[in-house]
Write a protein that holds these residues in place. Structure first.
Motif, short mmCIF file in Angstrom:
data_model
loop_
_atom_site.label_atom_id
_atom_site.label_comp_id
_atom_site.label_asym_id
_atom_site.label_seq_id
_atom_site.Cartn_x
_atom_site.Cartn_y
_atom_site.Cartn_z
N GLY A 613 66.53 51.45 -10.37
CA GLY A 613 67.48 51.49 -9.26
C GLY A 613 67.96 52.90 -8.97
N LEU A 614 68.70 53.01 -7.92
CA LEU A 614 69.12 54.34 -7.46
C LEU A 614 70.65 54.45 -7.46
CD1 LEU A 614 66.62 54.85 -4.54
CD2 LEU A 614 66.58 55.96 -6.77
N GLU A 615 71.29 53.98 -8.56
CA GLU A 615 72.75 54.02 -8.60
C GLU A 615 73.28 55.39 -9.01
OE1 GLU A 615 70.97 51.67 -10.24
OE2 GLU A 615 71.14 50.26 -8.58
N PHE A 616 72.43 56.36 -9.06
CA PHE A 616 72.82 57.67 -9.58
C PHE A 616 73.09 58.66 -8.46
CE2 PHE A 616 71.96 57.34 -14.16
CZ PHE A 616 71.35 56.10 -14.19
N ALA A 617 73.61 58.14 -7.34
CA ALA A 617 73.71 58.98 -6.15
C ALA A 617 74.31 60.36 -6.43
CB ALA A 617 74.53 58.26 -5.09
N ASP A 618 75.41 60.41 -7.17
CA ASP A 618 76.06 61.71 -7.35
C ASP A 618 76.38 61.97 -8.82
OD1 ASP A 618 76.97 64.12 -6.44
OD2 ASP A 618 79.05 63.40 -6.27
N GLN A 619 75.54 61.48 -9.70
CA GLN A 619 75.78 61.73 -11.11
C GLN A 619 74.45 61.79 -11.84
OE1 GLN A 619 77.34 57.51 -10.88
NE2 GLN A 619 77.20 57.77 -13.11
N LEU A 620 74.43 62.44 -12.98
CA LEU A 620 73.18 62.57 -13.73
C LEU A 620 72.99 61.43 -14.72
CD1 LEU A 620 72.64 66.32 -14.73
CD2 LEU A 620 71.01 64.80 -13.62
N TYR A 621 74.08 60.91 -15.29
CA TYR A 621 73.97 59.93 -16.37
C TYR A 621 74.88 58.73 -16.11
CZ TYR A 621 72.13 64.24 -18.24
OH TYR A 621 71.41 65.39 -18.39
N ALA A 622 74.48 57.59 -16.70
CA ALA A 622 75.30 56.38 -16.57
C ALA A 622 75.06 55.50 -17.78
CB ALA A 622 74.92 55.63 -15.29
N GLU A 623 75.96 54.54 -18.03
CA GLU A 623 75.77 53.57 -19.10
C GLU A 623 74.54 52.71 -18.77
OE1 GLU A 623 77.59 53.23 -21.92
OE2 GLU A 623 78.66 55.05 -21.31
N VAL A 624 73.76 52.38 -19.80
CA VAL A 624 72.52 51.64 -19.57
C VAL A 624 72.79 50.31 -18.86
CG1 VAL A 624 70.67 50.39 -20.75
CG2 VAL A 624 71.29 52.70 -21.48
N ASP A 625 73.87 49.63 -19.26
CA ASP A 625 74.15 48.32 -18.66
C ASP A 625 74.42 48.39 -17.17
OD1 ASP A 625 73.78 47.23 -21.08
OD2 ASP A 625 75.91 46.96 -21.57
N ASP A 626 74.79 49.58 -16.71
CA ASP A 626 75.09 49.72 -15.28
C ASP A 626 73.84 49.98 -14.43
OD1 ASP A 626 77.70 49.40 -15.90
OD2 ASP A 626 78.14 51.56 -16.02
N VAL A 627 72.72 50.20 -15.12
CA VAL A 627 71.52 50.57 -14.37
C VAL A 627 70.79 49.32 -13.92
CG1 VAL A 627 69.30 51.76 -14.50
CG2 VAL A 627 71.30 52.70 -15.70
N GLN A 628 70.50 49.24 -12.65
CA GLN A 628 69.82 48.09 -12.07
C GLN A 628 68.32 48.39 -11.92
OE1 GLN A 628 71.55 45.23 -10.92
NE2 GLN A 628 73.26 46.15 -12.03
N ILE A 629 67.51 47.35 -12.15
CA ILE A 629 66.11 47.49 -11.74
C ILE A 629 65.83 46.41 -10.72
CG2 ILE A 629 65.30 48.55 -13.88
CD1 ILE A 629 64.20 45.80 -14.66
N GLN A 630 64.81 46.63 -9.91
CA GLN A 630 64.48 45.63 -8.91
C GLN A 630 62.98 45.43 -8.83
OE1 GLN A 630 66.39 48.37 -5.94
NE2 GLN A 630 64.64 47.74 -4.69
N GLU A 631 62.57 44.23 -8.42
CA GLU A 631 61.14 43.96 -8.29
C GLU A 631 60.54 44.88 -7.25
OE1 GLU A 631 60.29 39.90 -7.58
OE2 GLU A 631 60.87 39.28 -9.61
N ALA A 632 59.30 45.26 -7.46
CA ALA A 632 58.66 46.16 -6.51
C ALA A 632 57.15 45.93 -6.52
CB ALA A 632 58.96 47.61 -6.86
N ALA A 633 56.53 46.22 -5.42
CA ALA A 633 55.07 46.17 -5.33
C ALA A 633 54.57 47.60 -5.14
CB ALA A 633 54.64 45.30 -4.15
N ALA A 634 53.41 47.86 -5.70
CA ALA A 634 52.87 49.22 -5.59
C ALA A 634 51.39 49.16 -5.25
CB ALA A 634 53.07 49.97 -6.91
N LYS A 635 51.01 49.93 -4.26
CA LYS A 635 49.59 50.01 -3.90
C LYS A 635 49.00 51.24 -4.59
CE LYS A 635 48.34 49.18 0.39
NZ LYS A 635 48.14 49.39 1.84
N PHE A 636 47.90 51.04 -5.29
CA PHE A 636 47.22 52.15 -5.98
C PHE A 636 45.96 52.53 -5.21
CE2 PHE A 636 48.86 52.45 -10.53
CZ PHE A 636 50.03 51.72 -10.28
N ILE A 637 45.64 53.80 -5.23
CA ILE A 637 44.40 54.28 -4.58
C ILE A 637 43.54 55.01 -5.62
CG2 ILE A 637 45.55 54.53 -2.34
CD1 ILE A 637 45.52 57.63 -2.95
N PRO A 638 42.25 55.18 -5.34
CA PRO A 638 41.43 55.94 -6.30
C PRO A 638 41.99 57.35 -6.49
CG PRO A 638 40.04 54.81 -4.70
CD PRO A 638 41.45 54.67 -4.22
N TYR A 639 41.96 57.80 -7.73
CA TYR A 639 42.49 59.12 -8.07
C TYR A 639 41.83 60.22 -7.22
CZ TYR A 639 43.19 63.37 -10.87
OH TYR A 639 43.49 64.64 -11.30
#
Ligand SMILES: [Zn+2]
Length: 657
Positions: A613-639
């Motif tokens: 997640g991107l909860e770090f708008a104006d800070q470098l560090y945060a408590e782990v419990d406050d960090v959000q993750i979200q489902e995401a899809a990623a398209k890969f291409i040949p290197y």
């Protein structure tokens, strides 16, 4: 349909000779360039684009950077004012070699414009040669009195080696021997100065050794082969000839950095240029990666011609060290920019990977020599890995921009460039692309060998019978491969089809086959009487697969790499909409294959996972419990296709959930 299973066991059995350390012999050769034409959409596009665009763009750079002018000024009898690096002549020769292959490979009729430029260049090179055969525009313009004074650093024989390769290629591809004659005169000059009973020294940048071996084949003159053998064998013996150069004032003035490159704690070691030990005592790859590859190419060629177990043992040992401990998953080699080369086992950093384009190209060449010498598929596996990934990433899809170094991760600052001050890579990848057929297909007596299942048309002698062969393929996107074999009359022969190390299954469908296909050295071997109009079908199972690295590679811990067929894949910010470093892949969800109209018709792979997640708008560090993750899809291409839409973040080794 015959289903082939249990590949790992077959491969292990087929690799037995590596432990037995039998001397190398010649298991195959390649088809002459004019006898094979690549037809699959993948390689024919690369080769056409190179003729239409890449070679002309490179010529413009040779003019713009005064590389050609250096020759023109020597030819005009001028002195002083050399432009660029001391080894810049080699770029002109390598460009000519690439043109030779493109003229001979049948991909596209070269334009009159390109032919005129090639003609002009050969003419200028010939005019610049001195009456005694010497040719190096840096010394001719700047230090004519210091020729051959500093061999460790000044690259005179390196440049001459590329002249020889260019001359041989032009003669082979077109029958035009103008450049070959210049090359012969140069080689004779070197032979008159260096060798047994003459001066004992050799070039700091290997290259002339492998070139002299090509010249010996092209001319039938054994003296070039003997000189190459002597250079390979003298290297690493003590005392090193470079010790004299390091106390010679004129030599030091030419290359004041010499001591720094060659000594450790004030003592000469010579690892940087593989002068650390005699060739038969080598156990691991050291020093500058491109130099090492070029040395081992020559050594492998020599080992094939000699009943010399010590030399083939050393090459096999060193190969093992490279491919089991010091090679990126892309076939990139030489992780460090400090020495443009090797460091220590399992040191494979991604972001700072040097992995020079030329080093992967050199690996393709060395792998091919080891394949010729053993017939073992493991060498073809590495050749394919380096060709489709580490080498091909070095050039943009339109063939006009280049990487010198090939990191496996980018944080948005790495981009291809139209040229370099030290421009070894652009003409090197051009000559590889022009000559891919040489590496993909082999022949021997009654045998046709498919190392890489490219599409091609070829004419060859199969068991003494003129035979037309056509292969239909859409590799690397599909594993379906159909061979149409058309001998003038029935002939007993065999087809060898490599089982890639990444494939679980290969199916065969060969009408009229009386006995089952066999397996040798990692190849399916089909022996039969081939009749006019015969067909043989092979189907390599291809599906996305996740690859893990040996945990000793610390930079890849907790990460996986996505591959499909011979291709290594990468995630690029451009497709994800966020930096791929934020992404973690869920390996339990199937990866989907998607056709893509972008990037010249690649297949993309769709991966599921999460992003941080991107909860770090104006800070470098945060408590782990406050960090959000979200489902995401990623398209890969040949290197190889990354960075064709501008600089952005990229990652090969992806975090796993
Ligand atoms: Zn290079």
């Amino acid at each position: 349909m015959a289903l082939v299973g249990g590949i790992p066991g077959i491969l292990a059995a087929g690799s037995g000779s590596l432990c037995g350390m039998s001397p190398f012999s010649r298991h195959m050769s390649s088809l002459p360039l004019s006898h094979i034409r690549l037809t699959d959409p993948f390689w024919s596009r690369w080769q056409r684009t190179m003729v239409q665009n890449g070679l002309l763009a490179q010529y413009d750079q040779l003019v713009k950077t005064d590389r050609l002018k250096n020759f023109e000024r020597v030819a005009a009898g001028e002195t002083g004012g050399f432009e660029g690096y001391r080894f810049n002549d080699s770029d002109v020769y390598k460009w000519l070699e690439a043109c030779a292959y493109s003229f001979g490979n049948g991909s596209l009729e070269p334009s009159a414009d390109l032919k005129t430029k090639v003609d002009h260049t050969i003419g200028v090179v010939a005019c610049a040669q001195m009456p005694d055969g010497y040719l190096n525009t840096f010394f001719q313009l700047m230090h004519p009195e210091l020729r051959w004074r500093n061999l460790s650093m000044m690259h005179e024989m390196y440049c001459g080696g590329h002249l020889i390769e260019g001359g041989v290629a032009f003669f082979d591809a077109t029958g035009d021997r103008r450049l070959l004659d210049v090359a012969i005169k140069f080689a004779d000059h070197v032979d008159s100065r260096f060798g047994p009973g003459k001066r004992r020294s050799y070039c700091g940048h290997e290259e002339i050794e492998l070139a002299l071996l090509k010249l010996a084949k092209a001319t039938g003159e054994r003296k070039y082969r003997d000189l190459a053998l002597w250079m390979v064998e003298e290297r690493g013996k003590r005392p090193s000839p470079y010790l004299d150069e390091m106390i010679d004032e004129e030599s030091i003035k030419l290359a004041p950095y010499m001591e720094k490159m060659l000594c450790k704690d004030g003592e000469y070691v010579g690892e940087y240029l593989q002068d650390h030990a005699p060739i038969r005592e080598h156990t691991e790859v050291v020093g500058h990666a491109v130099r090492a590859m070029y040395l081992y190419i020559a050594a492998a060629e020599l080992a094939m011609d000699m009943d010399d177990a010590a030399l083939s043992d050393a090459l096999t040992r060193t190969w093992r060290n490279l491919t089991h401990r010091r090679m990126y998953v892309t076939g990139g080699i030489g992780p460090s920019g400090d020495n443009e080369g090797f460091t220590f086992d399992y040191d494979l950093p991604n972001l700072s990977a040097y992995a020079e384009t030329c080093a992967s190209i050199g690996l393709v060449f060395w792998a091919h020599k080891m394949l010729e010498a053993t017939g073992e598929s493991e060498y073809a596996d590495t050749m394919e890995r380096a060709l489709y990934n580490g080498a091909l990433a070095g050039i943009s899809l339109d063939t006009s921009r280049f990487f010198y170094d090939n990191p496996l991760e980018s944080r948005g600052r790495h981009a291809r460039s139209p040229w370099f001050g030290c421009a070894c890579c652009p003409p090197n990848i051009a000559r590889l692309i022009g000559n891919v057929g040489h590496y993909a297909v082999g022949v021997k007596d009654r045998c046709l060998l498919i190392h890489i299942p490219v599409g091609f048309e070829a004419t060859m002698e199969l068991g003494g019978v003129k035979t037309k062969v056509r292969a239909v393929s859409d590799y690397p996107w599909s594993g379906d491969f159909t061979l149409y074999i058309d001998p003038e009359r029935p002939v007993d022969g065999e087809v060898r089809f490599r089982i890639p190390d990444w494939a679980d299954d290969v199916e065969t469908d060969i009408p009229g086959l009386e006995r089952e296909a066999e397996f040798e050295s990692g190849y399916i071997v089909v022996r039969k009487r081939w009749e006019p109009g015969d067909i043989a079908k092979f189907k390599i199972e291809m599906k996305p697969r996740w690859v893990a690295a040996n945990p000793r590679v610390k930079d890849d811990l907790g990460r996986v790499c996505l591959a499909f067929g011979p291709l290594v894949y990468a995630a690029e910010e451009h497709d994800l909409g966020f930096e791929p470093q934020l992404f973690a892949a869920d390996l339990d969800i199937d990866v989907a294959v998607e056709s893509a109209t972008m990037l010249e018709g690649i297949q993309a792979l769709a991966v599921s996972g999460v992003r941080d997640g991107l909860e770090f708008a104006d800070q470098l560090y945060a408590e782990v419990d406050d960090v959000q993750i979200q489902e995401a899809a990623a398209k890969f291409i040949p290197y190889y296709a990354w960075n064709n839409r501008g600089a952005n973040h990229m990652q090969v080794w992806i975090r796993r959930l």
